[in-house]
Design a protein around this motif. Structure first.
Motif, mmCIF file in Angstrom:
data_model
loop_
_atom_site.group_PDB
_atom_site.id
_atom_site.type_symbol
_atom_site.label_atom_id
_atom_site.label_comp_id
_atom_site.label_asym_id
_atom_site.label_seq_id
_atom_site.Cartn_x
_atom_site.Cartn_y
_atom_site.Cartn_z
ATOM 1 N N PRO A 52 -37.200 -28.325 4.649
ATOM 2 C CA PRO A 52 -35.816 -28.266 4.151
ATOM 3 C C PRO A 52 -35.073 -26.993 4.544
ATOM 4 O O PRO A 52 -33.845 -27.014 4.712
ATOM 5 C CB PRO A 52 -35.990 -28.361 2.631
ATOM 6 N N ALA A 53 -35.792 -25.877 4.713
ATOM 7 C CA ALA A 53 -35.119 -24.620 5.056
ATOM 8 C C ALA A 53 -34.421 -24.710 6.404
ATOM 9 O O ALA A 53 -33.402 -24.031 6.628
ATOM 10 C CB ALA A 53 -36.132 -23.477 5.064
ATOM 11 N N HIS A 54 -34.929 -25.531 7.312
ATOM 12 C CA HIS A 54 -34.314 -25.628 8.635
ATOM 13 C C HIS A 54 -32.918 -26.235 8.562
ATOM 14 O O HIS A 54 -32.065 -25.951 9.405
ATOM 15 C CB HIS A 54 -35.196 -26.445 9.570
ATOM 16 N N PHE A 55 -32.679 -27.075 7.557
ATOM 17 C CA PHE A 55 -31.352 -27.685 7.437
ATOM 18 C C PHE A 55 -30.274 -26.652 7.106
ATOM 19 O O PHE A 55 -29.105 -26.847 7.410
ATOM 20 C CB PHE A 55 -31.366 -28.786 6.377
ATOM 21 N N GLN A 56 -30.669 -25.561 6.476
ATOM 22 C CA GLN A 56 -29.681 -24.553 6.114
ATOM 23 C C GLN A 56 -29.288 -23.674 7.302
ATOM 24 O O GLN A 56 -28.395 -22.839 7.180
ATOM 25 C CB GLN A 56 -30.229 -23.702 4.971
ATOM 26 N N ARG A 57 -29.941 -23.870 8.447
ATOM 27 C CA ARG A 57 -29.636 -23.064 9.628
ATOM 28 C C ARG A 57 -28.764 -23.814 10.632
ATOM 29 O O ARG A 57 -28.355 -23.237 11.636
ATOM 30 C CB ARG A 57 -30.947 -22.650 10.311
ATOM 31 N N VAL A 58 -28.498 -25.099 10.396
ATOM 32 C CA VAL A 58 -27.766 -25.872 11.387
ATOM 33 C C VAL A 58 -26.281 -25.532 11.353
ATOM 34 O O VAL A 58 -25.744 -25.071 10.345
ATOM 35 C CB VAL A 58 -27.966 -27.392 11.181
ATOM 36 N N SER A 59 -25.627 -25.778 12.474
ATOM 37 C CA SER A 59 -24.190 -25.537 12.620
ATOM 38 C C SER A 59 -23.715 -26.360 13.804
ATOM 39 O O SER A 59 -24.536 -26.953 14.519
ATOM 40 C CB SER A 59 -23.928 -24.046 12.866
ATOM 41 N N PRO A 60 -22.413 -26.416 14.058
ATOM 42 C CA PRO A 60 -21.950 -27.169 15.235
ATOM 43 C C PRO A 60 -22.567 -26.674 16.535
ATOM 44 O O PRO A 60 -22.591 -27.412 17.524
ATOM 45 C CB PRO A 60 -20.438 -26.949 15.209
ATOM 46 N N ARG A 61 -23.072 -25.459 16.556
ATOM 47 C CA ARG A 61 -23.678 -24.933 17.777
ATOM 48 C C ARG A 61 -25.200 -24.793 17.673
ATOM 49 O O ARG A 61 -25.833 -24.247 18.564
ATOM 50 C CB ARG A 61 -23.054 -23.572 18.123
ATOM 51 N N ARG A 62 -25.756 -25.241 16.572
ATOM 52 C CA ARG A 62 -27.220 -25.248 16.413
ATOM 53 C C ARG A 62 -27.595 -26.604 15.830
ATOM 54 O O ARG A 62 -27.412 -26.856 14.649
ATOM 55 C CB ARG A 62 -27.680 -24.108 15.507
ATOM 56 N N LYS A 63 -28.131 -27.481 16.690
ATOM 57 C CA LYS A 63 -28.292 -28.890 16.345
ATOM 58 C C LYS A 63 -29.748 -29.223 16.004
ATOM 59 O O LYS A 63 -30.683 -28.733 16.634
ATOM 60 C CB LYS A 63 -27.835 -29.775 17.510
ATOM 61 N N ALA A 284 -28.680 -30.298 0.140
ATOM 62 C CA ALA A 284 -29.545 -29.449 0.963
ATOM 63 C C ALA A 284 -28.812 -28.244 1.535
ATOM 64 O O ALA A 284 -29.437 -27.366 2.137
ATOM 65 C CB ALA A 284 -30.138 -30.277 2.104
ATOM 66 N N GLY A 285 -27.501 -28.189 1.343
ATOM 67 C CA GLY A 285 -26.730 -27.074 1.889
ATOM 68 C C GLY A 285 -26.642 -27.101 3.401
ATOM 69 O O GLY A 285 -26.521 -26.047 4.047
ATOM 70 N N ALA A 286 -26.706 -28.305 3.976
ATOM 71 C CA ALA A 286 -26.672 -28.442 5.437
ATOM 72 C C ALA A 286 -25.253 -28.718 5.906
ATOM 73 O O ALA A 286 -24.503 -29.463 5.268
ATOM 74 C CB ALA A 286 -27.589 -29.574 5.880
ATOM 75 N N ASP A 287 -24.887 -28.119 7.030
ATOM 76 C CA ASP A 287 -23.618 -28.434 7.681
ATOM 77 C C ASP A 287 -23.836 -29.730 8.454
ATOM 78 O O ASP A 287 -24.572 -29.750 9.445
ATOM 79 C CB ASP A 287 -23.225 -27.310 8.638
#
Length: 752
Positions: A52-63, A284-287
């Motif tokens: 789940p922690a990996h979902f908090q690192r995503v962004s439009p430039r990190r897929k 999850a706090g994911a973008d």
């Protein structure tokens, strides 16, 4: 000026094999990307679900190649629940006869164990011609999948799904097949869904035989299962969709109509899960702009050329399953192009500026993003947003504003706003406070002043934007007026949550919610007289499936039987059945297949008396005063089948046990459902592997676990009773037939 100070890096993670990553790695390496690790990545390709922690690192430039909440599609039981809820919602909103509800007839009915055990048995009883297939709810590669010969075999354990088996598949050269389709969800808000133009027909390795339920190579199409078929010249065969569609046309079929139907079921399936995925992504706090999902959807085509969705696979296999000469070369080419087109479409390099929620002209931003994505789609065909949005927007629990704005921007004019209707909810008013009671889940929701006003305006027929305008007007009359964007967001989020909870749904005025069937409600218990081993009982059963099963094992008569001691078969609160004898609990957590056997054991136990223990075993008798006791290992399938053969070929048949007369060696009572008849024991047949000669102690050891005694067991007395009784082990049908011919002849000796 470069976007980053380091080269772009990809990370390959999860429970994976190199072949699963090959095409993704090659697609990015050809663009100059370099391998990274779990901490350093700009694009992650994870087989299975990431931490789940990996979902908090995503962004439009990190897929990342997953959305939180994808289990609403990829866990078999959750997929069924998502689709069943969608169908229920459309029936409640638009009526059971509506075009929307009719389109949801593309998934077989399914039952989640153990919760739906009783509902499953009722469905099986109502449709005895139906067949069923057992699947683990969260497994892959065909593990644990089998066709049930008897639906009562459904386990009472968690994590199992029993699904109606489609027994009329369309075939290719006589072989059953399933279509593997590749579905891409590139955006949740707004929802954008694509179907790849290529995929595969996966063939079973042996011809379809509806009567050969135990043959996985005929019944199942999973390549991991069929790869084990040593009898087949081509154990795994893939036919790509281009060749499949050409073959359909050659056969005189309309492949266009079939795939239009397939596109509709794919689109509706994605809509069924979008609410759960949006909710989990927010939790999850994911973008969501940094996530996408590639799914492997398995679709069976029946002999009327109707498609049915079977399951939706997380991280579909990208390894090569077929041999080169049986479709493997084409399989590799399709999967390579699939991944290259996916990398381009989802903009893994992060070159396309994303649309920003809250921008002045959101519609223009969403339109620009969607059109740029479509231009990169390659072999993907866009299904959502649809060319005819009115065909799908009413199927959302509630479309997001982004869904509506994008659909209008792509269309020729404004769309009809969503209209919400009450679902299964009761309004409770205490003074000036409003609460909502959800009877189905027995939950109470207390509303504050603003939420109460939103509810009242929505149930009076106002569309969401009209509610926003009315709240803004009322606020303007007060001292404080909220920001329009804040007010709009609150209204849409509140209505969306109520729709997700099932308190509201899109619909038409006058549509009445359909009450949910209550599989736990029981009719009044029926009473039956049951005779067993010379004793009569009153059997009470309220469950019709249980009664039907017991009626095949016992002779039951419908009669007032209050004068007899009582047996009761009860439903367990969770699943399965319980048995009570004369008001006392005797056994519980029983599946339907074990019910008759457990009841028989209880009756045998009560047939014992002092000096008269009962052996629970099949008793073969000659129709006169002689019998042979047959014992076999319960875990030896060959032994059990041999006993079934003997029972079917012997006119005298079997009884369920023998009551020993300990004072007279080799004498006892043959127990049957109707009576207890004195016989002499001619021999004991042990149907199991091992030495043919059986010593008295061997025989005693085999009998004691099957012994029911009214008093303390007396091994010495039983051993003495066995003196002189012939006993042999057999491991083949021929050996058993020879011994029975010897022991069951009129001249054979019988104990005195």
């Amino acid at each position: 000026m470069t976007r980053t100070q380091h080269p772009s890096r990809f990370w390959l993670g999860g429970q994976r094999a190199d072949e699963q990553d090959r095409f993704f790695r090659e697609a990015l390496e050809s663009r100059g990307w370099q391998p990274g690790d779990e901490e350093r990545w700009d694009a992650a390709w994870v087989t299975g679900m990431p931490d789940p922690a990996h979902f908090q690192r995503v962004s439009p430039r990190r897929k990342l190649n997953h959305f939180p909440g994808n289990a609403a599609l990829t866990v078999k039981s959750r997929l069924h629940q998502s689709l069943a809820e969608l169908r229920s919602r459309l029936i409640d909103g638009f009526g059971a006869d509506s075009e929307f509800a009719a389109r949801l007839d593309f998934f077989p009915r399914a039952y989640v164990m153990p919760r739906d055990y009783h509902a499953l048995q009722q469905a099986a009883e109502a449709g005895p011609e139906r067949r069923w297939i057992l699947k683990p709810t969260n497994a892959s590669k065909g593990k644990g999948v089998r066709v049930l010969r008897d639906v009562a075999e459904a386990p009472l354990a968690r994590d199992w799904l029993v699904q109606e088996y489609l027994a009329n598949p369309h075939t290719i050269r006589g072989h059953k097949y399933v279509l593997r389709l590749y579905v891409l969800i590139s955006s949740l808000t707004p929802l954008r869904v694509y179907l790849y133009h290529q995929g595969f027909a996966k063939l079973a390795s042996e011809p379809w035989d509806p009567d050969d339920a135990d043959n996985p190579f005929s019944q199942l199409t999973n390549p991991d299962i069929n790869a084990r078929n040593e009898r087949a010249e081509v154990p795994v065969e893939f036919i790509d969709l281009e060749r499949y569609r050409a073959w359909l046309r050659d056969q005189g079929h309309d492949d266009g109509a079939l795939f239009a139907h397939i596109e509709d079921l794919v689109t509706l399936t994605a809509i069924a899960a979008v609410g759960a995925m949006r909710g989990r992504t927010a939790e999850a706090g994911a973008d969501p702009r940094g996530c996408y999902e590639l799914l492997g959807l398995d679709c069976l085509v029946d002999d009327t050329l109707k498609p049915w969705i079977l399951e939706c696979n997380l991280s579909p296999s990208l390894g090569i399953c077929a041999a080169p000469e049986s479709g493997g070369r084409r399989e590799a080419a399709v999967k390579e192009s699939l991944v290259r087109d996916l990398v381009t479409l989802v903009d893994i390099p992060g070159e396309q500026p994303p649309a920003k929620a809250g921008a002045e002209d959101e519609s223009t931003a969403w339109l620009s993003e969607a059109q740029a994505e479509l231009a990169r789609a390659g072999g993907f065909r866009r299904l959502l947003p649809a060319a005819a949005p009115e065909h799908y927007l009413p199927c959302f629990s509630l479309p997001d504003r982004a869904d509506l704005c994008l659909a209008e921007a792509l269309g020729e004019g404004p769309l009809a706003p969503p209209r919400l209707v009450r679902r299964r909810v009761t309004e409770l008013i205490a003074g000036e406070q409003l609460a909502l009671h959800d009877a189905a889940r027995d939950r109470l929701y207390r509303l504050n002043e603003t939420a109460s006003l939103i509810w009242l305006l929505a149930t009076e027929g106002l569309a969401p934007e009209a509610i926003v305008a009315e709240l803004a007007r009322l606020a303007a009359e007060g001292e404080a007026s909220p920001e329009p964007a804040t007010l709009r967001r609150e209204v849409w989020q509140t209505l969306g949550e109520w729709c997700r909870l099932g308190l509201l749904c899109q619909g038409e005025a006058g549509a009445e919610p359909v009450p949910e069937a209550d599989a736990t409600r029981l009719p009044r218990p029926s009473r039956h007289r049951l005779d067993f081993a010379g004793r009569s009982w009153c059997l009470e059963v309220a469950d019709s499936a249980a009664l039907a099963r017991l009626a095949t094992a016992f002779s039951l008569r419908e009669a007032e039987a209050d004068a007899f001691p009582h047996l009761s078969v009860l439903r367990e609160p969770g699943a399965g059945y319980a048995l009570a004898v004369e008001g006392e609990w005797a056994a519980g957590r029983l599946g339907l297949t074990h019910l008759a056997g457990t009841l028989r054991r209880q009756l045998l136990h009560r047939a014992a008396a002092p000096g008269r223990p009962v052996v629970e075993a099949e008793l073969l008798n000659d129709g006169a005063d002689g019998g042979v006791l047959c014992l076999y290992a319960s875990d030896a399938a060959w032994a059990a089948s041999l006993v079934e053969v003997l029972a079917g070929e012997t006119p005298a048949g079997f009884g369920p046990g023998l009551r020993l007369h300990l004072e007279t060696p080799a004498r006892g009572d043959a127990l049957s459902p109707e009576a207890a008849r004195p016989i002499g024991l001619r021999g004991v047949l042990l149907v199991e592997a091992g030495a043919a000669i059986v010593t008295p102690l061997d025989l005693l050891a085999a009998l004691l676990p099957r012994l029911h005694a009214a008093d303390a067991r007396a091994p010495q007395a039983v051993l003495g009773w066995l003196v002189g009784v012939p006993a042999r082990r057999v491991s083949t049908r021929e050996e058993a037939e020879a011994l029975l011919a010897e022991w069951l002849t009129p001249s054979a000796a019988v104990g005195d």
